[in-house]
Design an enzyme around this catalytic site. Structure first.
Site, PDB file in Angstrom:
ATOM      1  N   ARG A 176       0.856  -1.177   0.000  1.00 18.38           N
ATOM      2  CA  ARG A 176       0.000   0.000   0.000  1.00 18.38           C
ATOM      3  C   ARG A 176       0.899   1.236   0.000  1.00 18.38           C
ATOM      4  O   ARG A 176       1.460   1.620   1.015  1.00 18.38           O
ATOM      5  CB  ARG A 176      -0.890  -0.022   1.253  1.00 18.38           C
ATOM      6  CG  ARG A 176      -2.006   0.991   1.250  1.00 18.38           C
ATOM      7  CD  ARG A 176      -2.578   1.131   2.650  1.00 18.38           C
ATOM      8  NE  ARG A 176      -1.676   1.894   3.508  1.00 18.38           N
ATOM      9  CZ  ARG A 176      -1.459   1.636   4.788  1.00 18.38           C
ATOM     10  NH1 ARG A 176      -2.032   0.613   5.378  1.00 18.38           N
ATOM     11  NH2 ARG A 176      -0.648   2.402   5.497  1.00 18.38           N
TER      12      ARG A 176
ATOM     13  N   TYR B  87       4.420   5.283  11.177  1.00 15.67           N
ATOM     14  CA  TYR B  87       4.723   3.890  11.474  1.00 15.67           C
ATOM     15  C   TYR B  87       5.570   3.187  10.414  1.00 15.67           C
ATOM     16  O   TYR B  87       5.874   2.002  10.560  1.00 15.67           O
ATOM     17  CB  TYR B  87       3.431   3.098  11.707  1.00 15.67           C
ATOM     18  CG  TYR B  87       2.412   3.182  10.583  1.00 15.67           C
ATOM     19  CD1 TYR B  87       2.505   2.368   9.451  1.00 15.67           C
ATOM     20  CD2 TYR B  87       1.343   4.076  10.659  1.00 15.67           C
ATOM     21  CE1 TYR B  87       1.573   2.442   8.440  1.00 15.67           C
ATOM     22  CE2 TYR B  87       0.396   4.153   9.652  1.00 15.67           C
ATOM     23  CZ  TYR B  87       0.513   3.339   8.541  1.00 15.67           C
ATOM     24  OH  TYR B  87      -0.419   3.431   7.529  1.00 15.67           O
TER      25      TYR B  87
ATOM     26  N   HIS C 283      -3.524   4.341   4.628  1.00 14.37           N
ATOM     27  CA  HIS C 283      -4.605   3.359   4.741  1.00 14.37           C
ATOM     28  C   HIS C 283      -5.912   3.963   4.240  1.00 14.37           C
ATOM     29  O   HIS C 283      -6.614   3.384   3.417  1.00 14.37           O
ATOM     30  CB  HIS C 283      -4.725   2.932   6.199  1.00 14.37           C
ATOM     31  CG  HIS C 283      -6.030   2.319   6.562  1.00 14.37           C
ATOM     32  ND1 HIS C 283      -6.557   1.254   5.887  1.00 14.37           N
ATOM     33  CD2 HIS C 283      -6.926   2.633   7.533  1.00 14.37           C
ATOM     34  CE1 HIS C 283      -7.716   0.928   6.423  1.00 14.37           C
ATOM     35  NE2 HIS C 283      -7.966   1.753   7.416  1.00 14.37           N
TER      36      HIS C 283
END
Length: 385
Positions: free
Chosen positions: A279, A292, A283
């Site tokens: 990805r 992160y 998100h």
């Protein structure tokens, strides 16, 4: 919104030095097109498409990426409440989508914009959901594409039940046989719904393909904190085949999905496909992936970009020239402009419409709630606020 292909936010990821590395030359991963655009062979999977079909796969990926970027832009400009991007997952979606037969039924999460495109559905259809002007419904029987599902993993149960029904209707192993494909992600594979679906599909030998887009993160939770073994190997425990495919390789994704769907339609039961991809963006537009994951990791995956890979192949094989490639980019821009204009002009719904079609025969409870809402709404008439 919680991720339909992922589970929950977790603590901040470990430093890059402690991360597990992406498989390099993984012998378990089916690949027909290397990251630098070279064709390679595989003993079990192959594609033999026409020149036009090869170009079509590239065109599909370019257009859906452009439409997807427009979705992100519309959200940033306040025209959508949220947007779930497919950036980086174009090959997994286009390859699998183009491998489906017209009669096959799709059960998506809320990120399968590319699969929706391959089914010939107007790309504006899910935008009503993300803009908040409708509930995201359409005639799934007409389009052979169920509505987007927000609840994590729930669509796999729906898909399994539908596939069991296909068998009971005698539509397996015939010339017009049908099959089902259920999309979900690495995080959703940890959900009970998904595992229950695998149990029922196996026991009833249902004509279904479980297509897991392993994009490496359940929101902020990396896949190695969810599973110690490759996801596709879970199928062994349920008694049916599992395959890992390079999810950034549109040719391999096409070949693996076509084989699995053909097997399902022929009565050979389910298959679990793990499309190993990434990805590239957030998100959803509510997420900040820089919190992160690090830029080094992102750059490594950029080098495996599915569109660049296919473009290199087309150029090397003399299947596309600069004028054709520029024409595809221009066509993608035209689609995006049209989409933008139509999204912005979507009419606001009548507030009373939320009470319509809740029950086919009506309901006293809904009727009373509808009347109470009408009174509440009328109390604002003539107000300055």
């Amino acid at each position: 919104m919680v991720n339909g292909d992922q589970t929950r936010s977790g603590p901040k990821a470990k430093s890059p030095a402690r991360r597990k590395k992406t498989p390099v030359g993984d012998p378990d991963m089916v690949q027909l097109l290397t990251p630098d655009g070279k064709r390679v062979s595989h003993p079990d999977y192959a594609v033999d498409l026409t020149d036009e079909e090869y170009r079509g796969l590239y065109r599909d990926m370019v257009i859906v990426r452009r439409l997807d970027s427009e979705g992100t832009a519309l959200q940033r400009q306040g025209q959508l409440g949220i947007w779930a991007s497919l950036l980086g997952q174009e090959a997994a979606q286009i390859g699998s989508g183009r491998a489906l037969a017209a009669q096959d039924m799709v059960f998506p999460t809320y990120r399968e914009h590319g699969v929706l495109w391959t089914k010939g559905i107007d790309p504006i259809m899910p935008f009503g959901l993300f803009r908040g002007v409708d509930l995201g419904g359409w005639d799934s029987r007409k389009y052979k594409f169920q509505m987007y599902t927000i609840v994590i993993g729930a669509q796999t149960l729906h898909a399994t039940g539908y596939a069991m029904g296909i068998t009971m209707d005698g539509k397996v192993g015939t010339d017009d046989g049908e099959a089902v494909i259920a999309y979900f992600g690495d995080g959703a594979s940890s959900q009970g719904d998904v595992n229950e679906s695998l149990v029922f599909s196996s026991v009833y030998n249902s004509p279904i393909v479980f297509f897991c887009q392993n994009n490496q993160y359940a929101i902020s939770e990396p896949v190695f904190r969810q599973a110690k073994a490759p996801l596709f190997k879970r199928a062994d425990g349920f008694g049916f085949p599992g395959v890992r495919v390079d999810g950034n390789d549109v040719l391999a994704t096409y070949a693996v999905t076509k084989t699995a769907m053909d097997n399902a339609r022929s009565g050979n039961g389910p298959t679990f496909i793990e499309a190993f991809t990434y990805r590239m963006g957030a998100h959803t537009t509510t997420d900040d992936p820089t919190r992160y994951r690090d830029s080094v990791e992102v750059d490594q995956w950029k080098a495996k970009d599915p569109i660049s890979r296919m473009r290199t192949f087309l150029e090397a094989e003399k299947l596309a020239d600069a004028d054709w490639l520029a024409g595809v980019d221009a066509e993608a821009d035209e689609h995006a402009l049209s989409l933008r204009e139509r999204v912005i002009s979507m009419p606001d719904p009548d507030p009373d419409s939320m009470f319509q079609h809740v029950f086919r025969e009506g309901s006293p409870l809904v009727d009373s709630e509808r009347a109470a809402f009408a009174d509440y709404h009328a109390s604002f008439e003539g107000s300055e606020h």
